[in-house]
Design an enzyme around this catalytic site. Structure first.
Site, PDB file in Angstrom:
ATOM      1  N   ASP A  59      -1.838   2.124  -4.903  1.00 16.76           N
ATOM      2  CA  ASP A  59      -3.116   2.559  -4.338  1.00 16.76           C
ATOM      3  C   ASP A  59      -4.198   1.525  -4.627  1.00 16.76           C
ATOM      4  OD1 ASP A  59      -1.952   4.909  -3.453  1.00 16.76           O
ATOM      5  OD2 ASP A  59      -2.461   5.995  -5.297  1.00 16.76           O
ATOM      6  N   HIS A 104       0.808  -1.215   0.000  1.00 18.09           N
ATOM      7  CA  HIS A 104       0.000   0.000   0.000  1.00 18.09           C
ATOM      8  C   HIS A 104       0.844   1.270   0.000  1.00 18.09           C
ATOM      9  CE1 HIS A 104      -3.788   1.862  -0.124  1.00 18.09           C
ATOM     10  NE2 HIS A 104      -4.443   1.090   0.724  1.00 18.09           N
TER      11      HIS A 104
END
Length: 423
Positions: free
Chosen positions: A399, A395
């Protein structure tokens, strides 16, 4: 008589300590010059340590699984005759020979570990010399089969070289089913006693790398179902037409093609992150790691330049890489340098998985099993072949929207397989 102390040799590349994976000898053994003393594992490779002298083993420098420093006492050997005159009071073992198994993981490719083969017994013994009270010598697959049969390996007489227990030895000892006159008794398989197993060698490397991946990478997983009915129909047609001449295709080469084409749209997922230097490298080529389960543990051979391979070339290379990984013959180059990983448990793939990213990569695509389920199509309930893609992403780099778009790009090609061949 003289005592010769063999030191842990300098294996090179700045290595200061190694793990003793397995001893090939024991105290009291008479050993020959150049006989393998032990298998040791570094962060770079698994190697065999040979003896520079012949004699009788007096002491071992540590236990299997112990980490030893270069230069520490490895083995003490009593030498006699000409060997006593020629041997120095102590020395390092000769330059270790590369083991017959795969290279271990480099720090840049953490999941590419060596497959550690079960060591043969010392050459001084024959099958007839091996006492049933000695520690049994058997491969992981033989040990697993013995557990399934409820056999104690210590009670099985070996027929293999060096006292190794073979599969055929187990079958001869397998208990025969009994016909019961009364109600059928329920047999519950269980261990004869509790087992305490030290985590060593490849299994320890896997544990360390998995812990490193989970500790350093903020994972998030994304799961999408894919209708592969048309894809499976196409695969069957391709195999019916070309399997005899070009080889049979599994689902994997088609997945490889879909993934590499999706990477062209989303290069963010084909990358490696050096989080200490704060540098992200996006790669122009897709070096796809294809996870393979072996008797020794999980290994990830690399399908290099996967974007350039046609279906049959990819299929042949995947098969070759899996074979060398499972047989312990994969090289370090074949087990390192991946930029993205594909993992699948095949028919046992479950409905959903949460795969662990192969640090320092930033994404892993997981494939679940294909099941036929009732689906609505055109207002009618019809049976369709469905498969989930369970994938994980870093992450910090990828995204959620990018991850979803990447998986949807793969899905679109798999559900309309003609898209796999349109540029």
């Amino acid at each position: 008589m003289a005592v010769h102390t063999i030191k842990m040799p300098d294996i090179g590349e700045g290595i200061v300590e190694v793990e003793v994976v397995a001893w090939r000898i024991k105290v009291g053994d008479n050993i020959a010059e150049d006989q393998i003393l032990a298998d040791v594992m570094t962060d770079k490779a698994t190697v065999e340590i040979p003896s520079p002298v012949h004699g009788r083993v007096l002491a071992l420098g540590g236990e299997a699984g112990e980490v030893m420093r270069v230069g520490s006492d490895l083995v003490r050997i009593e030498v006699s005759g000409e060997g006593a005159g020629e041997a120095a009071a102590s020395s390092s073992a000769p330059a270790p020979a590369p083991a017959k198994q795969a290279a271990a993981a480099s720090p840049a490719a953490p999941m590419r570990q060596a497959a550690v083969a079960e060591p043969p017994a010392a050459a001084a013994h024959s099958p007839q010399d091996i006492s049933l009270n000695d520690k049994p010598i058997a491969s992981p697959s033989v040990r697993r089969r013995a557990w399934e049969l409820g056999l104690d390996l210590a009670q099985v007489r070996p027929s293999g070289s060096g006292g190794r227990i073979m599969h055929a030895d187990l079958e001869g000892c397998a208990p025969q089913p009994q016909v019961l006159a009364g109600p059928v008794a329920v047999q519950v398989k269980r261990l004869a006693a509790d087992e305490v197993i030290k985590i060593t060698g490849l299994r320890r490397k896997i544990a360390q790398k998995m812990q490193e991946s989970k500790r350093r990478i903020p994972h998030f997983s994304y799961v999408e179902e894919v209708d592969v009915t048309e894809l499976e129909a196409l695969r069957e047609q391709i195999n019916a037409r070309w399997a005899a001449a070009r080889g049979k295709l599994t689902l994997l080469p088609l997945l490889v093609r879909a993934i590499t084409r999706a990477v062209a749209e989303f290069p963010q997922v084909n990358a490696r992150l050096d989080d200490e230097a704060g540098v992200l490298t996006r790669y122009s080529a897709v070096h796809l790691g294809v996870a393979a389960q072996t008797d020794a543990g999980l290994m990830v051979p690399v399908l290099r330049d996967a974007q350039t391979l046609n279906l049959w070339t990819a299929a042949a290379e995947i098969k070759r890489l899996a074979e060398v990984a499972r047989s312990g013959r994969a090289t370090r180059d074949e087990l390192s340098g991946s930029t993205l990983t594909l993992t699948s448990l095949g028919a046992l793939g479950g409905i959903v998985t949460t795969p662990v990213i192969n640090h320092p990569e930033v994404a892993i695509v997981g494939v679940n099993k294909i099941v036929e389920r009732p689906m609505m199509r055109g207002g009618l309930v019809v049976g369709r072949l469905m498969m989930n893609l369970s994938s994980s992403f870093d992450h910090r780099v990828v995204d959620g929207m990018i991850a979803a778009q990447f998986i949807q790009a793969i899905r679109a090609q798999l559900e309309s397989p003609a898209m796999l061949f349109i540029d």
